[in-house]
Design a protein around this motif. Structure first.
Motif, short mmCIF file in Angstrom:
data_model
loop_
_atom_site.label_atom_id
_atom_site.label_comp_id
_atom_site.label_asym_id
_atom_site.label_seq_id
_atom_site.Cartn_x
_atom_site.Cartn_y
_atom_site.Cartn_z
N ILE A 162 36.21 17.14 34.59
CA ILE A 162 35.72 18.43 34.09
C ILE A 162 34.76 18.23 32.92
CG2 ILE A 162 37.60 18.89 32.44
CD1 ILE A 162 37.42 21.85 33.29
N THR A 163 34.95 17.18 32.14
CA THR A 163 34.04 16.93 31.02
C THR A 163 32.63 16.69 31.52
OG1 THR A 163 35.85 15.95 29.75
CG2 THR A 163 33.61 15.51 28.98
N VAL A 164 32.48 15.85 32.53
CA VAL A 164 31.15 15.58 33.09
C VAL A 164 30.59 16.83 33.74
CG1 VAL A 164 29.81 14.09 34.61
CG2 VAL A 164 31.82 13.16 33.44
N ALA A 165 31.44 17.58 34.43
CA ALA A 165 30.97 18.80 35.11
C ALA A 165 30.51 19.87 34.13
CB ALA A 165 32.08 19.35 36.01
N LEU A 166 31.11 19.93 32.96
CA LEU A 166 30.70 20.92 31.96
C LEU A 166 29.23 20.82 31.60
CD1 LEU A 166 33.68 20.84 29.40
CD2 LEU A 166 32.92 22.84 30.70
N ILE A 167 28.69 19.63 31.65
CA ILE A 167 27.33 19.38 31.18
C ILE A 167 26.28 20.11 32.01
CG2 ILE A 167 25.62 17.56 30.69
CD1 ILE A 167 28.00 15.61 30.44
N VAL A 168 26.53 20.25 33.32
CA VAL A 168 25.47 20.72 34.22
C VAL A 168 25.03 22.15 33.94
CG1 VAL A 168 26.34 19.18 36.02
CG2 VAL A 168 27.04 21.58 36.04
N GLY A 169 25.86 22.94 33.25
CA GLY A 169 25.46 24.31 32.95
C GLY A 169 24.27 24.40 32.02
N ALA A 179 19.35 13.02 40.26
CA ALA A 179 19.34 12.71 38.82
C ALA A 179 20.68 13.07 38.19
CB ALA A 179 18.20 13.46 38.13
N VAL A 180 21.27 14.18 38.63
CA VAL A 180 22.57 14.59 38.11
C VAL A 180 23.62 13.53 38.44
CG1 VAL A 180 24.43 16.29 38.30
CG2 VAL A 180 22.06 17.05 38.24
N ILE A 182 23.20 10.24 39.13
CA ILE A 182 22.96 9.00 38.38
C ILE A 182 23.38 9.17 36.93
CG2 ILE A 182 21.15 7.46 37.50
CD1 ILE A 182 19.63 7.99 40.13
N PHE A 183 22.97 10.27 36.33
CA PHE A 183 23.36 10.54 34.95
C PHE A 183 24.87 10.59 34.80
CE2 PHE A 183 24.90 13.74 31.97
CZ PHE A 183 24.48 13.19 30.76
N SER A 184 25.54 11.23 35.74
CA SER A 184 27.00 11.40 35.66
C SER A 184 27.72 10.05 35.63
CB SER A 184 27.51 12.24 36.83
OG SER A 184 26.97 13.55 36.79
N VAL A 185 27.31 9.13 36.47
CA VAL A 185 27.94 7.80 36.51
C VAL A 185 27.72 7.08 35.19
CG1 VAL A 185 27.92 5.54 37.61
CG2 VAL A 185 27.75 7.61 39.02
N LEU A 186 26.49 7.10 34.71
CA LEU A 186 26.17 6.38 33.46
C LEU A 186 26.88 7.01 32.27
CD1 LEU A 186 22.33 5.88 34.01
CD2 LEU A 186 24.11 4.12 34.15
N CYS A 420 27.52 10.38 21.38
CA CYS A 420 27.13 11.07 22.61
C CYS A 420 25.63 11.35 22.65
CB CYS A 420 27.92 12.37 22.74
SG CYS A 420 27.51 13.31 24.22
N GLY A 421 25.04 11.71 21.51
CA GLY A 421 23.62 12.01 21.49
C GLY A 421 22.78 10.81 21.91
N VAL A 422 23.09 9.66 21.36
CA VAL A 422 22.33 8.44 21.68
C VAL A 422 22.56 8.04 23.14
CG1 VAL A 422 22.09 5.99 21.17
CG2 VAL A 422 22.36 7.63 19.29
N VAL A 423 23.82 8.00 23.55
CA VAL A 423 24.14 7.59 24.92
C VAL A 423 23.52 8.56 25.93
CG1 VAL A 423 26.01 7.31 26.60
CG2 VAL A 423 26.24 6.37 24.30
N SER A 424 23.58 9.85 25.67
CA SER A 424 23.04 10.85 26.60
C SER A 424 21.54 10.67 26.77
CB SER A 424 23.36 12.26 26.10
OG SER A 424 24.75 12.48 26.03
N TYR A 425 20.85 10.44 25.68
CA TYR A 425 19.40 10.25 25.76
C TYR A 425 19.08 9.05 26.65
CZ TYR A 425 14.62 9.13 24.45
OH TYR A 425 13.28 8.84 24.50
N VAL A 426 19.77 7.95 26.44
CA VAL A 426 19.52 6.74 27.23
C VAL A 426 19.84 6.99 28.70
CG1 VAL A 426 20.21 4.34 27.61
CG2 VAL A 426 19.92 5.20 25.28
N CYS A 427 20.95 7.67 28.98
CA CYS A 427 21.34 7.93 30.38
C CYS A 427 20.33 8.83 31.09
CB CYS A 427 22.73 8.56 30.42
SG CYS A 427 24.06 7.46 29.90
N PHE A 428 19.88 9.88 30.43
CA PHE A 428 18.87 10.75 31.02
C PHE A 428 17.56 9.98 31.24
CE2 PHE A 428 21.34 14.48 29.41
CZ PHE A 428 21.44 15.14 30.62
N LYS A 429 17.24 9.11 30.30
CA LYS A 429 15.99 8.34 30.41
C LYS A 429 16.04 7.41 31.62
CE LYS A 429 12.02 7.95 28.38
NZ LYS A 429 11.15 9.14 28.23
N ILE A 430 17.18 6.77 31.82
CA ILE A 430 17.33 5.88 32.98
C ILE A 430 17.21 6.67 34.28
CG2 ILE A 430 18.97 4.41 34.23
CD1 ILE A 430 20.05 3.52 31.50
N ALA A 431 17.86 7.84 34.35
CA ALA A 431 17.77 8.68 35.54
C ALA A 431 16.34 9.13 35.78
CB ALA A 431 18.69 9.89 35.41
#
Length: 460
Positions: A162-169, A179-180, A182-186, A420-431
């Motif tokens: 549910i934590t990962v699913a919350l993000i998509v909103g 992209a969703v 790939i981002f979710s796995v990372l 989370c801010g740093v990791v999220s940026y990197v994960c979105f960038k990879i996707a």
């Protein structure tokens, strides 16, 4: 020699008589000693047996709680978000939430559980339970020793999902489905797992004494920061700020919010880990904080806009649920009401004033509700956990100090947001590098239901 026999016989007789007398005197003493040893050892043995023994009531409650968290994700969260987007993107949101839940629960069993609860590192566990190695139907949980470890694995898998699913909103209606995924796995691997280990697995924040009963930092702040980063990186929807982009079904949003509220009892009360008084405290706090926040939101909305909206009531309820999550088992019922009354107006500002300040197209107000509510709840846990305010005193009641605990809570919030801010940026960038984040403009205008999934939520 013959003369000595009577003397020898007499000596032996006297020795036997003395020995018999000693035995008669010593027997009661020995009996008392043995009884004392048995009485002392019995409670110890019973306690050891109790700790290691499966409890059917606890197991039944944790199985129920696991199902409740599944209910709050699919269909609860999916319908809540689905109603908030436009009809042409309804199925895309449902597909994202449903698929993320499916994906993350599998990854949790493969390596997520082991890296979270399998070791004693500061940021990660180890691979000792990779592929759930060493766990059998008879294995009891090391964290919750009255339930099977499989049940604990299942319960925690729903939190991860549910934590990962919350993000998509936050970036709904314009992101590529690939992209969703790939981002979710990372993000699950490099943000959720270390945060869960740091707080619940004995890592960095746990060692610092941070209180998070059911996921204020691990779930809500973590997901909210990722959603905000995603909203910036994916960009605003076509027409955002220039034309109305209203929710297509507040009916579905209300149904989703109601399912979230019901499921949240598994989320909060289930985090007690047993069918006990702690679960009862978390249960009633989940009712009271949520109701208080819903009322506070619509009252504030009425004073500000002149009308109380259904969307406001539903959003206020979710704000209360988020805010009480880290505190559910640590604060008293009156404390939970106060937390809800604060959460309503503050999260209303989060989805209006703060949202305008941030200039982010956060479609379902993930940061405004989950971010603001999560931060508020984490910090107020340090306040209302105080015994003087009806709380339990946290994990160490004898040494609880409000000021020190609030500082620890504040640090946990900062660590979560930065990590989370740093990791999220990197994960979105990879996707973005691999498949690109955003759909084509024509596809966005037509709607993701048709262009991405080849189907429509409603007959036209």
């Amino acid at each position: 020699m013959k003369k000595s026999l009577p003397a020898l016989t007499l000596g032996v007789g006297l020795l036997a008589t003395a020995a018999g007398a000693f035995a008669q005197e010593a027997a009661p003493v020995a009996a008392v000693v043995v009884e004392a040893v048995v009485q002392t050892a019995a409670p110890v043995a019973a306690a050891a047996q109790e700790v290691a023994k499966l409890d059917s009531g606890d197991t039944a409650w944790m199985l129920t709680s696991t199902m409740l968290v599944i209910l709050m994700t699919i269909p609860g969260l999916a319908l809540f978000y689905g109603g908030l987007v436009r009809s042409k993107n309804m199925l895309s949101v449902l597909a994202q939430v449903f698929t993320i839940f499916s994906l993350i629960t599998v990854l949790w069993a493969i390596y997520g559980f082991s890296l979270t609860f399998g070791g004693e590192g500061k940021f990660y566990g180890d691979f000792s339970k990779l592929f759930l190695a060493g766990i059998t139907p008879d294995t009891l949980s090391g964290m919750l020793p009255t339930i099977p470890e499989y049940v604990f694995v299942a319960f925690q898998s729903t939190f991860a999902a549910i934590t990962v699913a919350l993000i998509v909103g936050a970036f709904a209606e314009r992101i590529k489905f690939s992209a969703v995924m790939i981002f979710s796995v990372l993000w699950f691997t490099f943000s959720y797992i270390p945060m869960a280990h740091m707080v619940w697995g004995g890592g960095l924040l746990a060692a610092d004494g941070a209180l998070d009963f059911a996921g204020g930092t691990v779930v809500h702040i973590n997901a909210a920061v990722a959603g905000l980063v995603g909203a910036y990186m994916v960009g605003k929807r076509i027409g955002f700020g220039k034309e109305a982009l209203p929710p297509h079904s507040l009916t579905l949003t209300m149904v989703g919010a109601s399912l979230l509220w019901v499921g949240w009892f598994g989320f909060n009360a289930g985090s007690a880990g047993a069918a006990n008084g702690g679960a009862g405290l978390a249960f009633i706090n989940t009712i009271l904080a949520t109701g208080a926040a819903a009322v506070a939101w619509i009252v504030t909305e009425s004073l500000h806009k002149g009308k109380a909206s259904m969307l406001g009531a539903a959003s206020g309820a979710v704000a209360g649920l988020v805010t009480i999550t880290p505190a559910a088992g640590f604060v008293g019922p009156m404390g939970s009401i106060v937390m809800g009354l604060i959460a309503g107006p503050l999260c209303l500002w989060g989805v209006s004033g703060l949202k305008r300040m941030l200039k982010a197209d956060d479609v379902c107000d993930v940061f405004g509700v989950h971010g603001v509510g999560g931060i508020l709840g984490a910090i107020l846990t340090g306040v209302f956990a105080s015994q003087s305010l009806g709380g339990t005193g946290g994990l160490s009641p004898d040494t609880f100090a409000m000021g020190a605990q609030v500082w620890v809570q504040f640090k946990s919030v900062i660590v979560t947001m930065v990590w989370c801010g740093v990791v999220s940026y990197v994960c979105f960038k990879i996707a973005d590098i691999l498949v690109g984040l955003r759909v084509a403009e024509d596809a966005e205008r037509e709607g993701l239901d048709i262009t991405t999934h080849g189907e429509s939520a409603y007959n036209r």
